[in-house]
Design a protein around this motif. Structure first.
Motif, PDB file in Angstrom:
ATOM      1  N   ASP A  22      -9.026   5.183   5.017  1.00 59.47           N
ATOM      2  CA  ASP A  22     -10.468   4.946   5.069  1.00 59.47           C
ATOM      3  C   ASP A  22     -10.810   3.781   5.984  1.00 59.47           C
ATOM      4  O   ASP A  22     -11.802   3.825   6.720  1.00 59.47           O
ATOM      5  N   ILE A  23      -9.997   2.735   5.921  1.00 57.59           N
ATOM      6  CA  ILE A  23     -10.252   1.574   6.781  1.00 57.59           C
ATOM      7  C   ILE A  23     -10.129   1.971   8.249  1.00 57.59           C
ATOM      8  O   ILE A  23     -10.965   1.603   9.085  1.00 57.59           O
ATOM      9  N   LYS A  24      -9.094   2.752   8.564  1.00 60.44           N
ATOM     10  CA  LYS A  24      -8.918   3.225   9.941  1.00 60.44           C
ATOM     11  C   LYS A  24     -10.044   4.166  10.357  1.00 60.44           C
ATOM     12  O   LYS A  24     -10.537   4.102  11.498  1.00 60.44           O
ATOM     13  N   THR A  64       0.853  -1.165   0.000  1.00 59.01           N
ATOM     14  CA  THR A  64       0.000   0.000   0.000  1.00 59.01           C
ATOM     15  C   THR A  64       0.888   1.213   0.000  1.00 59.01           C
ATOM     16  O   THR A  64       2.105   1.126   0.043  1.00 59.01           O
ATOM     17  N   ARG A  65       0.248   2.380  -0.041  1.00 60.88           N
ATOM     18  CA  ARG A  65       0.989   3.622  -0.098  1.00 60.88           C
ATOM     19  C   ARG A  65       1.949   3.762   1.071  1.00 60.88           C
ATOM     20  O   ARG A  65       3.000   4.376   0.984  1.00 60.88           O
ATOM     21  N   ASN A  66       1.634   3.170   2.218  1.00 61.29           N
ATOM     22  CA  ASN A  66       2.461   3.320   3.413  1.00 61.29           C
ATOM     23  C   ASN A  66       3.346   2.115   3.694  1.00 61.29           C
ATOM     24  O   ASN A  66       3.873   1.989   4.792  1.00 61.29           O
ATOM     25  N   GLY A  67       3.508   1.204   2.736  1.00 61.23           N
ATOM     26  CA  GLY A  67       4.421   0.096   2.960  1.00 61.23           C
ATOM     27  C   GLY A  67       3.766  -1.251   2.751  1.00 61.23           C
ATOM     28  O   GLY A  67       2.660  -1.364   2.261  1.00 61.23           O
ATOM     29  N   TYR A  68       4.460  -2.300   3.186  1.00 57.93           N
ATOM     30  CA  TYR A  68       3.996  -3.656   2.994  1.00 57.93           C
ATOM     31  C   TYR A  68       3.401  -4.201   4.286  1.00 57.93           C
ATOM     32  O   TYR A  68       3.974  -4.018   5.354  1.00 57.93           O
ATOM     33  N   HIS A  69       2.287  -4.912   4.152  1.00 58.63           N
ATOM     34  CA  HIS A  69       1.607  -5.417   5.334  1.00 58.63           C
ATOM     35  C   HIS A  69       1.164  -6.856   5.114  1.00 58.63           C
ATOM     36  O   HIS A  69       0.586  -7.182   4.092  1.00 58.63           O
ATOM     37  N   ARG A  70       1.437  -7.679   6.089  1.00 60.80           N
ATOM     38  CA  ARG A  70       1.160  -9.099   5.971  1.00 60.80           C
ATOM     39  C   ARG A  70      -0.340  -9.365   5.917  1.00 60.80           C
ATOM     40  O   ARG A  70      -1.106  -8.829   6.703  1.00 60.80           O
ATOM     41  N   CYS A  71      -0.727 -10.235   4.990  1.00 62.14           N
ATOM     42  CA  CYS A  71      -2.127 -10.618   4.894  1.00 62.14           C
ATOM     43  C   CYS A  71      -2.496 -11.517   6.069  1.00 62.14           C
ATOM     44  O   CYS A  71      -1.637 -12.136   6.685  1.00 62.14           O
ATOM     45  N   PRO A  72      -3.789 -11.637   6.385  1.00 61.09           N
ATOM     46  CA  PRO A  72      -4.216 -12.534   7.460  1.00 61.09           C
ATOM     47  C   PRO A  72      -3.820 -13.969   7.169  1.00 61.09           C
ATOM     48  O   PRO A  72      -3.518 -14.335   6.024  1.00 61.09           O
ATOM     49  N   ILE A 110      -9.428  12.934   5.713  1.00 61.89           N
ATOM     50  CA  ILE A 110      -8.622  11.950   4.994  1.00 61.89           C
ATOM     51  C   ILE A 110      -8.031  12.611   3.760  1.00 61.89           C
ATOM     52  O   ILE A 110      -8.763  13.089   2.890  1.00 61.89           O
ATOM     53  N   ARG A 111      -6.720  12.677   3.702  1.00 55.77           N
ATOM     54  CA  ARG A 111      -6.010  13.164   2.519  1.00 55.77           C
ATOM     55  C   ARG A 111      -5.411  11.931   1.844  1.00 55.77           C
ATOM     56  O   ARG A 111      -4.304  11.515   2.168  1.00 55.77           O
ATOM     57  N   ARG A 112      -6.158  11.346   0.926  1.00 60.49           N
ATOM     58  CA  ARG A 112      -5.828  10.011   0.425  1.00 60.49           C
ATOM     59  C   ARG A 112      -4.537   9.951  -0.379  1.00 60.49           C
ATOM     60  O   ARG A 112      -3.847   8.929  -0.350  1.00 60.49           O
ATOM     61  N   THR A 113      -4.229  10.990  -1.105  1.00 63.64           N
ATOM     62  CA  THR A 113      -3.132  10.886  -2.071  1.00 63.64           C
ATOM     63  C   THR A 113      -1.937  11.769  -1.772  1.00 63.64           C
ATOM     64  O   THR A 113      -0.810  11.409  -2.102  1.00 63.64           O
ATOM     65  N   ILE A 114      -2.164  12.945  -1.186  1.00 60.07           N
ATOM     66  CA  ILE A 114      -1.063  13.896  -1.035  1.00 60.07           C
ATOM     67  C   ILE A 114      -1.445  14.980  -0.035  1.00 60.07           C
ATOM     68  O   ILE A 114      -2.633  15.245   0.191  1.00 60.07           O
ATOM     69  N   ARG A 161     -11.470   3.659  -1.507  1.00 59.26           N
ATOM     70  CA  ARG A 161     -11.558   3.376  -0.067  1.00 59.26           C
ATOM     71  C   ARG A 161     -11.125   1.944   0.257  1.00 59.26           C
ATOM     72  O   ARG A 161     -10.578   1.688   1.330  1.00 59.26           O
ATOM     73  N   MET A 162     -11.314   0.999  -0.664  1.00 62.22           N
ATOM     74  CA  MET A 162     -10.972  -0.393  -0.377  1.00 62.22           C
ATOM     75  C   MET A 162      -9.474  -0.604  -0.255  1.00 62.22           C
ATOM     76  O   MET A 162      -9.019  -1.458   0.509  1.00 62.22           O
ATOM     77  N   SER A 163      -8.691   0.170  -1.012  1.00 61.46           N
ATOM     78  CA  SER A 163      -7.239   0.013  -0.994  1.00 61.46           C
ATOM     79  C   SER A 163      -6.554   1.179  -0.290  1.00 61.46           C
ATOM     80  O   SER A 163      -5.393   1.472  -0.547  1.00 61.46           O
ATOM     81  N   CYS A 164      -7.288   1.844   0.601  1.00 54.05           N
ATOM     82  CA  CYS A 164      -6.733   2.987   1.326  1.00 54.05           C
ATOM     83  C   CYS A 164      -6.788   2.721   2.827  1.00 54.05           C
ATOM     84  O   CYS A 164      -7.870   2.558   3.398  1.00 54.05           O
TER      85      CYS A 164
END
Length: 410
Positions: free
Chosen positions: A201-203, A56-64, A332-336, A195-198
């Motif tokens: 939004d999830i937070k 994601t934009r903020n790095g890599y995160h392990r899937c469940p 929420i500032r999604r992109t910049i 929103r699904m890949s952000c």
């Protein structure tokens, strides 16, 4: 067939197959070439996928952890007319053991670019893919007006349907999809990627559910985009194929309103207009759209989309969301963050202010992107965990109505 290396199989329960259908005879913009970044917020990194992660934009995160199910999900792609298809595919490939078994496209240039990215996936015909009983799910980012009819064909063929937004362009498509869902017992998933890949939004959804800002009073969603007019395919400027700017871009914001507030739409007032898009955009092309929305409990909303991101902007669009609650606000500032002087600090972020806490950035770095797992669990449990069908049908119907019933201001 393509299976992401190093990802253990996930087993999905086989469902009863309906009779095969009988066949006759940017961010968010339609790309004519495979983008170097697979989608706005989901991109490919081989090492990340070996570790079963999504970038994601903020790095890599392990899937469940892997799900305990019965047979590996097999999917195919029909329609490559929007670059979002790369993000859809890459997300599906993070499902452990997912098998990418084929793709279909009528455009040779798009097919060649796609095949270069996935050389082990065979190009097949649409009819072959829909008739193949081994395929569980069809993913698509076809021309906007073709997505609704393709969904009906896919569902009638006994397969689940995962389509990019906008999922359709006509009210009759909504009715046909609803009938096909009921008749087939299959599921439809829509890629509302903003929103699904952000993570923000999830937070934000988690904080709203926890009562961090009290009861929601108002939400605002802004979705400016850069047009890049000469790069657009011809269908983009054909109203019958494109379906309108509100239906295309603002489909994100309409779905977000319903998702973040938990409320159906009671009433709306929408507007569209053309204020100066350059050639080859025709006079009929809408470069601005907005709407005011009221939810069933009285919560209000405003959405605005346009094609006026300046050429000197470092991003395709400064996409934002604002949630006003009785006890606080979330932005929420999604992109910049264009206000940041340091380029390293310009990435998007989320701000929150409450009665107890001053304005501060909320750390979203550990938030997981969940939609691939939600799709896998949906197939396993035979119920749509991404967005239930009643809500999805409501969102699609209201979005198309806002386009069709909009007042043209210019």
């Amino acid at each position: 067939m393509f299976i992401r290396p190093g990802v253990a199989p996930i087993r999905l329960q086989r469902q009863h197959q309906a009779h095969p259908h009988q066949h006759g005879g940017q961010q968010c913009r339609p790309h004519r070439r495979a983008p170097s970044v697979l989608s706005h917020r989901l991109s490919l990194n081989p090492r990340a996928h070996r570790d079963k992660t999504i970038r994601t934009r903020n790095g890599y995160h392990r899937c469940p952890p892997d799900l305990n199910t019965r047979s590996a999900v097999k999917f195919a792609v029909i329609g490559l007319n929007h670059g979002h298809i790369y993000g859809q595919v890459e997300g599906l490939l993070t499902i452990p053991g997912a098998q990418f078994v084929g793709f279909a496209a009528v455009e040779d240039d798009l097919a060649a670019q796609f095949a270069a990215r996935y050389p082990d996936v065979p190009r097949r015909t649409k009819s072959e893919l829909l008739a193949d009983p081994a395929i569980d799910l069809i993913a698509s980012a076809s021309i906007n007006a073709e997505r609704g009819p393709l969904g009906v064909e896919t569902l009638r063929a006994g397969k689940h349907y995962f389509v990019d937004k906008p999922p359709l362009t006509r009210l009759e498509d909504v009715d046909a999809i609803e009938a096909a869902l009921q008749a087939s017992g299959k599921m439809m998933f829509v890629f509302y990627g903003e929103r699904m890949s952000c993570q923000f939004d999830i937070k934000a959804k988690q904080l709203v559910q926890q009562g961090a800002i009290g009861e929601i009073v108002h939400v605002m969603g802004l979705g400016p985009h850069r047009l890049n007019a000469p790069s657009r395919p011809s269908w983009f400027y054909d109203p019958a194929q494109y379906g309108g700017t509100f239906n295309d871009i603002a489909s994100h914001q309409v779905e977000w309103f319903v998702w973040i507030t938990g409320q159906r739409i009671k009433s709306f007032s929408s507007r569209i207009g053309r204020f100066g898009s350059p050639a080859p955009a025709p006079a009929s092309f809408e470069d601005f759209a907005d709407a005011t929305i009221t939810g069933e409990n009285g919560v209000t909303g405003y959405v605005r989309v346009d094609w006026f991101t300046p050429e000197k902007s470092p991003i395709w669009g400064d996409v934002r969301g604002l949630i006003v609650g009785t006890k606080g606000t979330i932005e929420i500032r999604r992109t910049i963050n264009l206000a940041a002087k340091d380029d390293a600090d310009r990435k998007g972020h989320m701000l929150m202010t409450t009665h107890e806490l001053p304005p501060h950035r909320v750390d979203c770095s550990q938030v997981l992107i969940e939609w691939p797992t939600q799709i896998a669990q949906s197939l396993q449990q035979n119920r749509n965990l991404l967005l239930d069908h009643d809500t999805l049908l409501h969102v699609m119907r209201q979005t198309v109505r806002m386009q069709r019933e909009a007042t043209r201001v210019r």
